[in-house]
Design an enzyme around this catalytic site. Structure first.
Site, mmCIF file in Angstrom:
data_model
loop_
_atom_site.group_PDB
_atom_site.id
_atom_site.type_symbol
_atom_site.label_atom_id
_atom_site.label_comp_id
_atom_site.label_asym_id
_atom_site.label_seq_id
_atom_site.Cartn_x
_atom_site.Cartn_y
_atom_site.Cartn_z
ATOM 1 N N GLY A 52 -31.525 -5.307 69.820
ATOM 2 C CA GLY A 52 -31.609 -5.690 71.004
ATOM 3 C C GLY A 52 -32.187 -7.293 71.141
ATOM 4 O O GLY A 52 -32.648 -7.811 71.949
ATOM 5 N N SER A 94 -27.020 -5.025 68.510
ATOM 6 C CA SER A 94 -26.465 -6.127 69.209
ATOM 7 C C SER A 94 -24.877 -6.033 69.096
ATOM 8 O O SER A 94 -24.259 -7.114 69.012
ATOM 9 C CB SER A 94 -27.123 -7.789 69.013
ATOM 10 O OG SER A 94 -28.345 -7.312 69.402
ATOM 11 N N ASN A 147 -26.653 4.682 72.849
ATOM 12 C CA ASN A 147 -28.053 5.005 72.939
ATOM 13 C C ASN A 147 -28.724 4.342 74.222
ATOM 14 O O ASN A 147 -28.952 3.248 74.117
ATOM 15 C CB ASN A 147 -28.886 4.523 71.553
ATOM 16 C CG ASN A 147 -30.271 4.491 71.686
ATOM 17 O OD1 ASN A 147 -30.899 5.371 72.403
ATOM 18 N ND2 ASN A 147 -31.125 4.015 70.855
ATOM 19 N N LYS A 194 -31.600 4.591 75.372
ATOM 20 C CA LYS A 194 -32.832 4.489 75.253
ATOM 21 C C LYS A 194 -33.963 4.795 76.656
ATOM 22 O O LYS A 194 -33.189 5.932 77.297
ATOM 23 C CB LYS A 194 -33.583 3.126 74.902
ATOM 24 C CG LYS A 194 -32.440 2.459 73.793
ATOM 25 C CD LYS A 194 -32.777 1.215 73.196
ATOM 26 C CE LYS A 194 -32.240 0.646 72.284
ATOM 27 N NZ LYS A 194 -32.522 -0.351 71.485
ATOM 28 N N HIS A 213 -34.859 6.235 64.622
ATOM 29 C CA HIS A 213 -34.641 4.990 65.319
ATOM 30 C C HIS A 213 -35.877 4.092 64.847
ATOM 31 O O HIS A 213 -36.946 4.448 65.000
ATOM 32 C CB HIS A 213 -34.396 5.097 66.790
ATOM 33 C CG HIS A 213 -33.950 3.808 67.251
ATOM 34 N ND1 HIS A 213 -34.426 2.685 67.510
ATOM 35 C CD2 HIS A 213 -32.574 3.486 67.699
ATOM 36 C CE1 HIS A 213 -33.823 1.716 68.143
ATOM 37 N NE2 HIS A 213 -32.679 2.281 68.221
ATOM 38 N N GLU A 227 -28.862 -0.020 60.934
ATOM 39 C CA GLU A 227 -29.496 -0.799 62.005
ATOM 40 C C GLU A 227 -30.444 -1.662 61.633
ATOM 41 O O GLU A 227 -31.484 -1.471 61.675
ATOM 42 C CB GLU A 227 -29.985 0.003 63.336
ATOM 43 C CG GLU A 227 -28.915 1.088 63.910
ATOM 44 C CD GLU A 227 -29.235 1.437 65.295
ATOM 45 O OE1 GLU A 227 -28.557 1.242 66.146
ATOM 46 O OE2 GLU A 227 -30.575 1.736 65.608
ATOM 47 N N GLU A 248 -37.636 2.086 66.624
ATOM 48 C CA GLU A 248 -38.376 1.813 67.666
ATOM 49 C C GLU A 248 -39.249 3.138 67.513
ATOM 50 O O GLU A 248 -40.366 3.198 67.755
ATOM 51 C CB GLU A 248 -37.839 1.892 68.914
ATOM 52 C CG GLU A 248 -37.043 0.481 69.452
ATOM 53 C CD GLU A 248 -35.933 0.669 70.527
ATOM 54 O OE1 GLU A 248 -35.510 1.397 70.655
ATOM 55 O OE2 GLU A 248 -35.064 -0.411 70.264
HETATM 56 C C1 PEP Z 1 -30.049 0.467 69.158
HETATM 57 O O1 PEP Z 1 -31.267 0.617 69.682
HETATM 58 O O2 PEP Z 1 -29.777 1.560 68.603
HETATM 59 C C2 PEP Z 1 -29.391 -0.693 69.261
HETATM 60 C C3 PEP Z 1 -28.013 -0.710 68.568
HETATM 61 O O3 PEP Z 1 -29.442 -1.540 70.403
HETATM 62 P P1 PEP Z 1 -28.640 -2.859 70.740
HETATM 63 O O4 PEP Z 1 -27.234 -2.664 70.467
HETATM 64 O O5 PEP Z 1 -29.257 -3.166 72.155
HETATM 65 O O6 PEP Z 1 -29.042 -3.944 69.776
#
Ligand code: PEP
Length: 259
Positions: free
Chosen positions: A172, A211, A8, A10, A94, A166, A96
């Site tokens: 993040g 992460s 992703n 973003k 997601h 997630e 976000e």
């Molecule tokens: C995401 O936003 O889908 C995600 C997993 O981000 P990160 O790996 O940066 O935590």
């Protein structure tokens, strides 16, 4: 069950860096046979990603779509538009988008319906916030998200969906769920899927996101109910993303390279 490693991107990259990232992935050794590789660039770079990955096993996904088929929704993008340029998957729900754009499970469910109508694979994200985990409500929160977004679909439709767990507190932040925390939630999601029958539970891949990086992926991907990862930050670095694909492929990748 197949393993999926999805990136992703973003709201990152520009035309040149998006092209360079796709080029680096295309040039690398083909992914292990049982691993599906997905990249989700921003909307303006989807068409070039589709063109550049033609003939490879890389699947191009969008990061969002609108639930309506077409019409007066300024600034939005429909599932049929995505379909028309060769996009084959789409992230929905997601955290976000839930946090900054107020998306509810009901709307996310409508987006999933719009995608399924176009034969585009929805990658449905769910996961609890930090306060919800700390108060011990994380399993209930995820159950509600699954019911709210996926509750109205037939088994045939559910089997077209990919789920990404997630935990919001891990996205993040550099904090990762432990492999056991991930496995416990994935087993819970699998049990929820089981209420629709064994075939649904055995078919729907459940990815971990939050992460996930080469130095922690091995333990996560080894868990029995973890079918790969949705990768944010590490997917912007071709080297790290390729390493995650290699880890997801386990033994077979090493064997195919040696052979
Ligand atoms: C995401 O936003 O889908 C995600 C997993 O981000 P990160 O790996 O940066 O935590």
């Amino acid at each position: 069950m197949r393993t999926i490693v999805a990136g992703n991107w973003k709201m990152n990259t520009d035309r040149a860096s998006a092209e360079a990232l796709v080029d680096a992935l295309v040039k690398a050794t083909a992914p292990p046979a049982q691993v599906d590789v997905v990249i989700a660039p921003p909307f303006p770079f989807l068409a070039l990603a589709v063109e550049k990955t033609r003939g490879t096993r890389i699947i191009v996904a969008a990061q969002n779509c609108h639930e309506a088929a077409h019409g007066a929704y300024t600034g939005e993008v429909s599932a049929s538009m995505l379909k028309s340029i060769g996009v084959r998957a789409c992230i929905v729900g997601h955290s976000e988008r839930r946090q900054y754009f107020g998306e509810s499970d009901a709307v996310i469910g409508q987006k999933i319906a719009a995608l399924l109508a176009q034969d585009i694979t929805p990658i449905f994200c769910c996961g609890e916030r930090k306060d919800e985990r700390e108060s011990g409500r994380h399993f209930d929160v995820v159950t509600e998200q699954l019911k709210g977004a996926l509750g109205t679909f037939t088994n045939e439709q559910l089997m077209q969906v990919v789920i990404a767990y997630e935990p919001v507190w891990a996205i993040g932040t550099g904090l990762t769920a432990t492999a056991q925390q991930a496995q416990d939630m994935h087993a819970h999601i699998r049990a929820c899927l089981h209420t629709h029958g064994g075939q649904v539970a055995a078919t729907v891949p459940v990815l971990y996101g939050g992460s996930c990086k080469p130095d922690n992926a091995e333990g996560l991907f080894a868990m029995p109910d973890v079918n790969g990862g949705l990768i944010g930050g590490a997917s912007l670095d071709a080297g790290q993303f390729l390493e995650l694909i290699r880890i997801a492929g386990g033994e077979e990748w090493s064997r195919s390279r040696a052979g």
